[in-house]
Design a protein around this motif. Structure first.
Motif, PDB file in Angstrom:
ATOM      1  N   GLY A 360     -25.770 -12.131 -50.502  1.00 60.78           N
ATOM      2  CA  GLY A 360     -25.282 -11.033 -51.329  1.00 60.78           C
ATOM      3  C   GLY A 360     -26.369 -10.403 -52.176  1.00 60.78           C
ATOM      4  O   GLY A 360     -26.367  -9.197 -52.422  1.00 60.78           O
ATOM      5  N   TRP A 361     -27.280 -11.203 -52.672  1.00 61.77           N
ATOM      6  CA  TRP A 361     -28.274 -10.687 -53.616  1.00 61.77           C
ATOM      7  C   TRP A 361     -29.677 -10.512 -52.999  1.00 61.77           C
ATOM      8  O   TRP A 361     -30.496  -9.741 -53.505  1.00 61.77           O
ATOM      9  CB  TRP A 361     -28.437 -11.662 -54.803  1.00 61.77           C
ATOM     10  N   GLY A 362     -29.947 -11.292 -51.929  1.00 63.76           N
ATOM     11  CA  GLY A 362     -31.323 -11.520 -51.494  1.00 63.76           C
ATOM     12  C   GLY A 362     -32.162 -10.307 -51.161  1.00 63.76           C
ATOM     13  O   GLY A 362     -33.220 -10.096 -51.780  1.00 63.76           O
ATOM     14  N   PRO A 363     -31.764  -9.467 -50.176  1.00 62.28           N
ATOM     15  CA  PRO A 363     -32.697  -8.409 -49.771  1.00 62.28           C
ATOM     16  C   PRO A 363     -33.108  -7.501 -50.917  1.00 62.28           C
ATOM     17  O   PRO A 363     -34.290  -7.149 -51.050  1.00 62.28           O
ATOM     18  CB  PRO A 363     -31.901  -7.662 -48.690  1.00 62.28           C
ATOM     19  N   GLY A 364     -32.184  -7.106 -51.751  1.00 60.65           N
ATOM     20  CA  GLY A 364     -32.523  -6.223 -52.874  1.00 60.65           C
ATOM     21  C   GLY A 364     -33.505  -6.889 -53.819  1.00 60.65           C
ATOM     22  O   GLY A 364     -34.447  -6.264 -54.313  1.00 60.65           O
ATOM     23  N   LEU A 365     -33.282  -8.172 -54.073  1.00 59.40           N
ATOM     24  CA  LEU A 365     -34.212  -8.890 -54.951  1.00 59.40           C
ATOM     25  C   LEU A 365     -35.593  -8.976 -54.312  1.00 59.40           C
ATOM     26  O   LEU A 365     -36.620  -8.828 -54.987  1.00 59.40           O
ATOM     27  CB  LEU A 365     -33.687 -10.305 -55.223  1.00 59.40           C
ATOM     28  N   THR A 366     -35.617  -9.208 -53.009  1.00 58.45           N
ATOM     29  CA  THR A 366     -36.929  -9.350 -52.360  1.00 58.45           C
ATOM     30  C   THR A 366     -37.637  -7.992 -52.272  1.00 58.45           C
ATOM     31  O   THR A 366     -38.863  -7.924 -52.320  1.00 58.45           O
ATOM     32  CB  THR A 366     -36.815  -9.995 -50.967  1.00 58.45           C
ATOM     33  N   ARG A 367     -36.857  -6.915 -52.177  1.00 55.07           N
ATOM     34  CA  ARG A 367     -37.501  -5.588 -52.213  1.00 55.07           C
ATOM     35  C   ARG A 367     -38.208  -5.401 -53.559  1.00 55.07           C
ATOM     36  O   ARG A 367     -39.338  -4.914 -53.623  1.00 55.07           O
ATOM     37  CB  ARG A 367     -36.458  -4.489 -52.005  1.00 55.07           C
ATOM     38  N   GLU A 368     -37.530  -5.811 -54.630  1.00 56.81           N
ATOM     39  CA  GLU A 368     -38.142  -5.652 -55.956  1.00 56.81           C
ATOM     40  C   GLU A 368     -39.373  -6.544 -56.110  1.00 56.81           C
ATOM     41  O   GLU A 368     -40.374  -6.144 -56.704  1.00 56.81           O
ATOM     42  CB  GLU A 368     -37.124  -5.941 -57.057  1.00 56.81           C
ATOM     43  N   LEU A 369     -39.272  -7.753 -55.574  1.00 59.77           N
ATOM     44  CA  LEU A 369     -40.435  -8.642 -55.669  1.00 59.77           C
ATOM     45  C   LEU A 369     -41.604  -8.050 -54.880  1.00 59.77           C
ATOM     46  O   LEU A 369     -42.765  -8.084 -55.337  1.00 59.77           O
ATOM     47  CB  LEU A 369     -40.076 -10.047 -55.155  1.00 59.77           C
ATOM     48  N   ALA A 370     -41.313  -7.499 -53.708  1.00 58.58           N
ATOM     49  CA  ALA A 370     -42.387  -6.891 -52.908  1.00 58.58           C
ATOM     50  C   ALA A 370     -43.040  -5.748 -53.685  1.00 58.58           C
ATOM     51  O   ALA A 370     -44.266  -5.613 -53.715  1.00 58.58           O
ATOM     52  CB  ALA A 370     -41.823  -6.389 -51.583  1.00 58.58           C
ATOM     53  N   ARG A 371     -42.211  -4.941 -54.347  1.00 57.33           N
ATOM     54  CA  ARG A 371     -42.771  -3.831 -55.133  1.00 57.33           C
ATOM     55  C   ARG A 371     -43.649  -4.367 -56.268  1.00 57.33           C
ATOM     56  O   ARG A 371     -44.705  -3.821 -56.573  1.00 57.33           O
ATOM     57  CB  ARG A 371     -41.626  -3.006 -55.727  1.00 57.33           C
ATOM     58  N   TRP A 372     -43.171  -5.429 -56.869  1.00 47.70           N
ATOM     59  CA  TRP A 372     -43.913  -6.037 -57.992  1.00 47.70           C
ATOM     60  C   TRP A 372     -45.276  -6.521 -57.494  1.00 47.70           C
ATOM     61  O   TRP A 372     -46.315  -6.269 -58.112  1.00 47.70           O
ATOM     62  CB  TRP A 372     -43.078  -7.201 -58.544  1.00 47.70           C
ATOM     63  N   MET A 373     -45.256  -7.214 -56.338  1.00 41.83           N
ATOM     64  CA  MET A 373     -46.508  -7.767 -55.824  1.00 41.83           C
ATOM     65  C   MET A 373     -47.466  -6.658 -55.376  1.00 41.83           C
ATOM     66  O   MET A 373     -48.663  -6.700 -55.651  1.00 41.83           O
ATOM     67  CB  MET A 373     -46.215  -8.707 -54.648  1.00 41.83           C
ATOM     68  N   VAL A 374     -46.922  -5.660 -54.707  1.00 43.44           N
ATOM     69  CA  VAL A 374     -47.790  -4.635 -54.107  1.00 43.44           C
ATOM     70  C   VAL A 374     -48.215  -3.593 -55.146  1.00 43.44           C
ATOM     71  O   VAL A 374     -49.376  -3.187 -55.184  1.00 43.44           O
ATOM     72  CB  VAL A 374     -47.060  -3.964 -52.912  1.00 43.44           C
ATOM     73  N   HIS A 375     -47.270  -3.154 -55.965  1.00 47.44           N
ATOM     74  CA  HIS A 375     -47.554  -2.027 -56.875  1.00 47.44           C
ATOM     75  C   HIS A 375     -47.721  -2.453 -58.336  1.00 47.44           C
ATOM     76  O   HIS A 375     -47.946  -1.614 -59.202  1.00 47.44           O
ATOM     77  CB  HIS A 375     -46.433  -0.993 -56.787  1.00 47.44           C
ATOM     78  N   GLY A 376     -47.540  -3.728 -58.604  1.00 44.52           N
ATOM     79  CA  GLY A 376     -47.723  -4.198 -59.982  1.00 44.52           C
ATOM     80  C   GLY A 376     -46.476  -4.069 -60.842  1.00 44.52           C
ATOM     81  O   GLY A 376     -46.483  -4.469 -62.005  1.00 44.52           O
ATOM     82  N   ALA A 377     -45.395  -3.489 -60.317  1.00 37.50           N
ATOM     83  CA  ALA A 377     -44.156  -3.374 -61.109  1.00 37.50           C
ATOM     84  C   ALA A 377     -42.974  -3.194 -60.167  1.00 37.50           C
ATOM     85  O   ALA A 377     -43.075  -2.482 -59.166  1.00 37.50           O
ATOM     86  CB  ALA A 377     -44.225  -2.182 -62.054  1.00 37.50           C
ATOM     87  N   ALA A 378     -41.879  -3.866 -60.506  1.00 37.37           N
ATOM     88  CA  ALA A 378     -40.630  -3.647 -59.773  1.00 37.37           C
ATOM     89  C   ALA A 378     -40.014  -2.344 -60.271  1.00 37.37           C
ATOM     90  O   ALA A 378     -40.390  -1.821 -61.319  1.00 37.37           O
ATOM     91  CB  ALA A 378     -39.683  -4.813 -60.029  1.00 37.37           C
ATOM     92  N   GLU A 379     -39.064  -1.837 -59.519  1.00 31.99           N
ATOM     93  CA  GLU A 379     -38.399  -0.590 -59.920  1.00 31.99           C
ATOM     94  C   GLU A 379     -37.209  -0.844 -60.835  1.00 31.99           C
ATOM     95  O   GLU A 379     -36.714   0.074 -61.477  1.00 31.99           O
ATOM     96  CB  GLU A 379     -37.907   0.178 -58.683  1.00 31.99           C
TER      97      GLU A 379
END
Ligand SMILES: NCCCC(=O)O
Length: 821
Positions: A360-379
């Motif tokens: 239920g929660w996973g993909p959206g959370l992992t999208r944010e983590l990916a943004r954090w890792m790649v761009h330095g900040a989650a959305e």
């Protein structure tokens, strides 16, 4: 190199091939990082993912989680299968969450207030409509339900496989049957992941180990706070009544009687139960590496009362046999929220685990983590999920006790300000017992016990819950009145307190903060640490003690985050030391028109405006103890924060209390403080998040664009473009019944234009006040908008100035610069 061969180097290594690991691999690749290796010790999904019930619902009152859920439902129902060709078996059957009591109905209304802001289709329906949607459910006693028609469920393994396939298609390497055996930080800052097939070096390592996450983290010295709980769901034999149904019935969540969910699984019934007694932990010390697609013997004794209720509610299941019993392990962190973000104290070690609702929660959370890792900040605002919200106090005993508590609360009403009491206290100030004896009701913040309100004589010091105003309203009003008219004293020992020293300390710190550092000893600034995306890492107060010696304080939540952020950016060779004094130092805030009289009775220091101006700090003696007195007030009053070694706190408090009695000094808690900062228009942790830039937050008066600082380029970019949203200050019509809870939708002409970040009643001004991030076109002072509270639109007006003391002149006539701390 064959698909299965392990490379010796990668940018990112993800440990764990469940929904979280696969989701992160997929989203890293979509964000542009494809030099990623995912290691799975067995087969993908073989830990917890494969046995998940696989449901997903729009019913959440967390705005941040809601954003993830909304994304996930779109991904599962529209995107993933088309993109990858891998079936996820989406069942878009919708859901019903039942309400039997007024409190449960209020919860549903609150969920609608948040869901509207996220654009979720949802409505509250009465028994007649529920019966149409689900003719087989016994509705005795049911008042209403939240109908979320776009909810559904997926095949959990299919979903994870699809994410893995999508990741592979973009170049991610997935290595199955390759167990990580150690994770070691190298002297050059890289990570070395040792595996059964040899070592692999990487810049970033991600712990997506699910139920194994804690033991994986222990290799690197991190006692990751999560415990595996076991949960049952059962699948019945075929239900004759389902045979002829031409559609799937909605999932029913019956929190009260079933403490779980009931749905169709093909033509069978599926019943999932979160028992409300004797919850079961498993593998507390070691999750066996050889475990693979592991289930446990069902324990019917444990779930029986709720199972009986489930059958009572769905009598068509009563005579059927059980064809599948699923009793598997699921990871629960102490507060129930997942662990998504940097591991404390370990640069480039990321957590992607602790997710009790992975599908239920996973993909959206992992999208944010990916943004954090790649761009330095989650959305999205990651505060609820950041692993650094939990500190070393969360030892294994704490983890286990809290995980059990979380499991028991899974189907309880999430009342505003719900106080989770298990495993407490863990961190107390020297005033804890004294204040408790004086009626303090404490809340936990980063492990600390912090008074939230004080029970007057004759009132039981026990939390009072409700979505509507409770007896607390008048109690908090009295605390606010004490501060505004006389004086209040508040234990603020939970504040993070960090000393920064060394010959390069000033140069370093000046480059890290957006405001200019004080140029004189004993002066104080309020400032912000920004990441390279120009988003807020933390708001901090800094005192210059000497030329290269500073004292930084901030909200307790930011303690580890700020320590890590500063430590990580100290340049090689620079002489800067950080000393975390948070546990060693205690502090009280003394504020109100009588604060000076009270403090003056306990010190020889000259406290006059001329000798001790606003935003200055001095070492003074109070009760013969050395105290660092900082002239500040988050309530916007005459006041001082008094910081001192914890051992001095009790005598200092005792002397202030004795001196304060004739001035009407009152003990006050965080609820009163929040009300007062709202009416003073001071922004707080709800407003200053990783989601926003300083121009958006409207705090540019604390920024000096004529100096260099981390995040400046992004701030310039933000200033050069139209802002996405701005933080507006709202006066919301008061219905004298409900004051909102944060996360509510803001509407203009019926259209959603923003979201409430904080809302509280301002007791001095008698107004319900909110901060909300809204579209800039609607933020002009005087504009009228609507705020959804308890499912109803409430008229609101954008304010230009603080509701209390708009000209920043204290009752004593002193000018007060606008500040938030
Ligand atoms: N076992 C997780 C189910 C969560 C839910 O759908 O409510």
């Amino acid at each position: 190199m064959p698909e299965s061969a392990l490379p010796s180097q990668a940018r990112v290594v993800i440990i764990g091939g469940g929904i979280m690991g696969c989701g992160l691999a997929y989203h890293l690749a979509h964000e542009g990082w494809t030099d990623v290796v995912l290691l799975e010790k067995a087969e993908l999904t073989s830990g917890s993912t494969w046995h998940a019930a696989g449901q997903i619902t729009h019913s959440t009152s967390s705005f941040a989680l809601g954003k993830c859920v909304g994304y996930n439902i779109d991904l599962y129902s529209k995107v993933l299968e088309a993109e990858t060709g891998q079936s996820v078996t989406w069942h878009g059957c919708g859901s019903l969450r039942l309400a039997y009591t007024d409190d449960e109905l209020d919860w549903l209304h609150q969920t609608v207030s948040v869901g509207k802001g996220l654009g979720f289709p949802m409505e509250i329906v009465g028994p007649e409509r529920i019966r149409e949607l689900h003719p087989f459910y016994n509705l005795d006693g049911v008042k209403a339900a939240l109908h979320t028609p776009d909810d559904g469920h997926v095949d959990p393994a299919g979903a994870a496989f699809a994410l893995a396939k999508g990741a592979r298609q973009l170049g991610v390497k997935i290595v199955r049957r390759c167990r990580a055996t150690n994770v070691i930080q190298q002297p050059n800052g890289e990570w070395l992941v040792e595996t059964e097939q040899g070592p692999i070096a990487c810049e970033h390592v991600v712990n997506a180990g699910g139920t194994y996450a804690r033991q994986v983290a222990l290799w690197s010295g991190y006692d990751l706070p999560a415990t595996s709980m076991t949960h049952h769901y059962l699948i019945t034999d075929t239900v004759p009544e389902f045979q002829t149904l031409d559609h799937e019935l909605p999932v029913v969540r019956d929190d009260r009687l079933v403490s779980g969910y009931i749905r169709m699984e093909q033509k069978s019934g599926l019943i999932g139960i979160y028992e409300k007694a004797n919850p079961n932990t498993v593998w507390e010390n070691h999750c066996p590496w050889e475990a693979e697609n592991e289930l446990f013997e069902p324990n019917y004794d444990r779930i029986m009362p709720w199972l009986e209720n489930a059958i009572g509610r769905m009598p068509i299941l009563a005579e059927l046999g059980i064809k599948r019993e699923v009793h598997g392990a699921i990871s629960h962190p102490p507060d129930g929220n997942p662990l998504i973000g940097p591991a404390p104290g370990l640069p480039n070690y990321w957590c992607c685990c602790g997710t009790q609702i992975g599908i239920g929660w996973g993909p959206g959370l992992t999208r944010e983590l990916a943004r954090w890792m790649v761009h330095g900040a989650a959305e999205i605002n990651m505060r609820e999920f950041d692993p650094r919200r939990l500190g070393p106090y969360a030892d294994q005993n704490y983890q286990i006790t809290k995980a059990k508590e979380d499991y028991l609360l899974r189907h309880e009403i999430p009342f505003p300000h719900f106080n989770r009491l298990a495993a407490r206290p863990v961190k107390t100030s020297a005033l804890y017992a004294t204040l408790k004896a004086r009626g303090a009701v404490h809340e936990e913040i980063y492990g600390w016990e912090r008074p939230r309100w004080f029970a007057p004589q004759g009132t039981e010091p026990v939390d009072i819950y409700g979505f509507h105003r409770t007896g607390l309203h008048d109690i908090v009003a009295a605390e606010c009145r004490a501060v505004r008219e006389r004086a209040g004293i508040t234990d603020i020992s939970s504040f993070a307190k960090i000393e920064i020293a060394g010959k390069d300390a000033a140069t370093f710190l000046d480059g890290m903060v957006a405001n200019r550092l004080p140029t004189r000893d004993g002066r104080i600034i309020l400032t912000h640490l920004l990441n390279d995306a120009g988003r807020v890492e933390a708001e901090v107060t800094i005192v210059r003690l000497a030329e290269n010696w500073f004292y930084l304080t901030c909200a307790a939540f930011f303690e580890q985050r700020v320590m890590d952020w500063l430590a990580r950016h100290i340049p090689d060779g620079a002489e800067v030391t950080l000393h975390n004094q948070s546990a060693e130092y205690g502090a009280v805030a003394l504020q109100g028109p009588r604060a000076r009289d009270i403090l003056a009775a306990c010190t020889e220091a000259d406290l006059s405006n001329a000798a001790f101006p606003w935003l200055s700090s001095q070492d003074i003696a109070v009760a013969e103890q050395p105290v660092q007195a900082m002239r500040l007030s988050y309530a916007g009053e005459l006041g001082w924060e008094l910081h001192m070694p914890m051992a001095h706190l009790a005598p200092v408090y005792a002397e202030l209390w004795a001196a304060g009695e004739r001035h009407g000094l009152a003990n006050t808690g965080s609820f009163a403080m929040n009300s007062m900062r709202m009416e003073k228009g001071f922004k707080g942790a709800g407003e200053l998040t990783n989601e926003v830039t300083l121009p958006e937050a409207g705090v540019m008066r604390f920024v000096r664009m004529d100096k260099c600082f981390r995040g400046k380029t992004a701030t310039e970019t933000a200033l050069a473009k139209p802002l996405r949203w701005v933080c507006a200050y709202l006066d919301v019509a008061d219905d004298r019944k409900s004051d909102g809870n944060g996360g509510e939708a803001v509407l203009a002409g019926g259209q959603q234009i923003g979201t409430v970040s904080s809302i509280a009643f301002g007791h001095t001004v008698g107004k319900l006040l909110a901060f909300a991030y809204i579209k800039p076109d609607h933020a002009t002072p005087g504009t009228t908008l609507d705020v959804m509270i308890m499912g109803q639109p409430r008229r609101a007006r954008v304010l230009a100035k603080p509701a209390y003391d708009p000209e920043n002149r204290l009752p004593s006539g002193e000018a007060l610069e606008e500040v938030s701390v």
